[in-house]
Design a protein around this motif. Structure first.
Motif, mmCIF file in Angstrom:
data_model
loop_
_atom_site.group_PDB
_atom_site.id
_atom_site.type_symbol
_atom_site.label_atom_id
_atom_site.label_comp_id
_atom_site.label_asym_id
_atom_site.label_seq_id
_atom_site.Cartn_x
_atom_site.Cartn_y
_atom_site.Cartn_z
ATOM 1 N N LEU A 210 44.172 43.464 29.327
ATOM 2 C CA LEU A 210 43.706 43.352 27.814
ATOM 3 C C LEU A 210 42.723 42.399 27.717
ATOM 4 N N TYR A 211 43.023 40.947 28.300
ATOM 5 C CA TYR A 211 42.092 39.971 27.952
ATOM 6 C C TYR A 211 41.062 39.659 29.099
ATOM 7 N N ASP A 212 41.576 39.363 30.507
ATOM 8 C CA ASP A 212 40.584 39.006 31.381
ATOM 9 C C ASP A 212 39.494 40.215 31.682
ATOM 10 N N CYS A 213 39.957 41.399 31.454
ATOM 11 C CA CYS A 213 39.304 42.600 32.073
ATOM 12 C C CYS A 213 38.157 42.941 30.878
ATOM 13 N N ASP A 214 38.164 42.050 29.654
ATOM 14 C CA ASP A 214 37.246 42.510 28.622
ATOM 15 C C ASP A 214 35.726 41.838 29.187
ATOM 16 N N ARG A 215 35.795 41.101 30.202
ATOM 17 C CA ARG A 215 34.488 40.541 30.617
ATOM 18 C C ARG A 215 33.896 41.454 31.709
ATOM 19 N N GLU A 216 32.646 41.307 31.857
ATOM 20 C CA GLU A 216 31.928 42.153 33.032
ATOM 21 C C GLU A 216 32.431 41.983 34.464
ATOM 22 N N LYS A 217 32.519 40.459 34.642
ATOM 23 C CA LYS A 217 33.026 39.985 35.928
ATOM 24 C C LYS A 217 34.150 39.005 35.754
ATOM 25 N N VAL A 218 35.171 39.041 36.726
ATOM 26 C CA VAL A 218 36.377 37.974 36.927
ATOM 27 C C VAL A 218 36.037 37.343 38.183
ATOM 28 N N PHE A 219 36.955 36.320 38.355
ATOM 29 C CA PHE A 219 36.895 35.542 39.370
ATOM 30 C C PHE A 219 37.831 36.428 40.526
ATOM 31 N N LEU A 220 37.361 36.425 41.728
ATOM 32 C CA LEU A 220 38.126 37.392 42.823
ATOM 33 C C LEU A 220 39.742 36.896 42.777
ATOM 34 N N ASN B 38 36.502 32.214 48.514
ATOM 35 C CA ASN B 38 35.735 31.301 47.884
ATOM 36 C C ASN B 38 36.048 31.442 46.482
ATOM 37 N N ASN B 39 36.348 30.318 45.515
ATOM 38 C CA ASN B 39 36.949 30.420 44.196
ATOM 39 C C ASN B 39 35.569 30.676 43.352
ATOM 40 N N GLN B 40 34.283 30.767 43.600
ATOM 41 C CA GLN B 40 33.261 30.968 42.881
ATOM 42 C C GLN B 40 32.933 32.763 42.817
ATOM 43 N N LEU B 41 33.443 33.293 43.882
ATOM 44 C CA LEU B 41 33.205 34.500 43.738
ATOM 45 C C LEU B 41 33.599 35.522 42.603
ATOM 46 N N GLN C 122 28.910 36.497 50.495
ATOM 47 C CA GLN C 122 29.059 37.734 49.192
ATOM 48 C C GLN C 122 29.699 39.003 49.783
ATOM 49 N N THR C 123 30.521 39.077 51.114
ATOM 50 C CA THR C 123 31.196 40.208 51.439
ATOM 51 C C THR C 123 32.524 40.042 51.316
ATOM 52 N N LEU C 124 33.100 41.051 50.925
ATOM 53 C CA LEU C 124 34.678 41.072 50.777
ATOM 54 C C LEU C 124 35.178 42.455 51.666
ATOM 55 N N ASN C 125 36.064 41.890 52.766
ATOM 56 C CA ASN C 125 36.762 42.729 53.699
ATOM 57 C C ASN C 125 38.128 43.120 53.151
ATOM 58 N N PHE C 126 38.535 44.296 53.045
ATOM 59 C CA PHE C 126 39.688 44.491 52.191
ATOM 60 C C PHE C 126 40.593 45.515 53.282
ATOM 61 N N ASP C 127 41.627 44.986 54.030
ATOM 62 C CA ASP C 127 42.021 45.827 55.100
ATOM 63 C C ASP C 127 43.593 46.199 54.750
ATOM 64 N N CYS C 128 43.841 47.602 54.621
ATOM 65 C CA CYS C 128 45.348 47.864 54.365
ATOM 66 C C CYS C 128 45.834 48.604 55.388
#
Length: 200
Positions: A74-84, A116-119, A151-157
């Motif tokens: 409801l709140y954080d996702c109102d923005r176009e981008k959020v911190f990773l 990276n906290n800034q992504l 700037q690359t994210l690897n998401f391995d499941c």
């Protein structure tokens, strides 16, 4: 004179069409951004309700976890981008709640490397991948590894069951990423593993 008027009319119509297309795309993106399965949310409420008299502590824990998910949506996702980092915490909360309400044995591990906290990332982008996995009734354990490099994210499941997600299983995932990141992602599926590479 008529040629100038014709050009002006054509240009106005073109602008109207572009405006409508933009509005439609924004509408689709907004629908995609806010999708945590309503079935999942309903099941969490039903489970909490059923446990009120027999296990009030667990019922309260479920409601608190659910509250955290909804607050983020409801709140954080109102923005176009959020911190990773916020998005990863949302995934951890989702998996924890799923484990609490699941009717079968389910467990998970979540490992984060090189964060990276800034992504920044589009909110609720990765949850469609996680939901696709946990909705498969045969999967009892999901091991997720998230690694960032520039700037690359690897998401391995990875999952113990050698289940192979087919095109139908991955339809919602591809739809979301084609709409939001058509130029910057790769998705690979094989038995017991799903890999996503995303340029943020």
């Amino acid at each position: 004179m008529s040629a100038v008027e014709l050009f002006r009319t054509w240009n106005q119509k073109k602008e109207q069409i572009l405006s409508l297309e933009t509005q439609f795309l924004e509408s689709e993106v907004n629908k995609l951004k806010g999708q945590v399965s309503s079935t999942f949310l309903s099941k969490a409420l039903q489970k909490a309700s059923a446990l009120v008299s027999t296990d009030p502590k667990l019922s309260s824990t479920i409601l608190m976890q659910l509250g955290q998910l909804l607050r983020y949506q409801l709140y954080d996702c109102d923005r176009e981008k959020v911190f990773l980092q916020s998005e990863i915490q949302f995934i951890a909360n989702f998996l924890n709640l799923y484990r609490l309400i699941s009717d079968r044995h389910f467990d998970y591990s979540l490992v984060v490397k090189g964060l990276n906290n800034q992504l920044l990332i589009t909110p609720l982008l990765l949850i469609v991948v996680v939901q696709t996995l946990v909705e498969k009734q045969t999967i009892s354990h999901v091991q997720i590894e998230i690694e960032t490099n520039d700037q690359t994210l690897n998401f391995d499941c990875a999952f113990a069951e050698k289940y192979n997600l087919n095109d139908k299983d991955l339809g919602d995932v591809r739809n979301k990423f084609d709409t939001l990141h058509s130029h910057g992602y790769q998705l690979k599926s094989q038995a017991g593993n799903l890999q996503l590479k995303l340029v943020l």
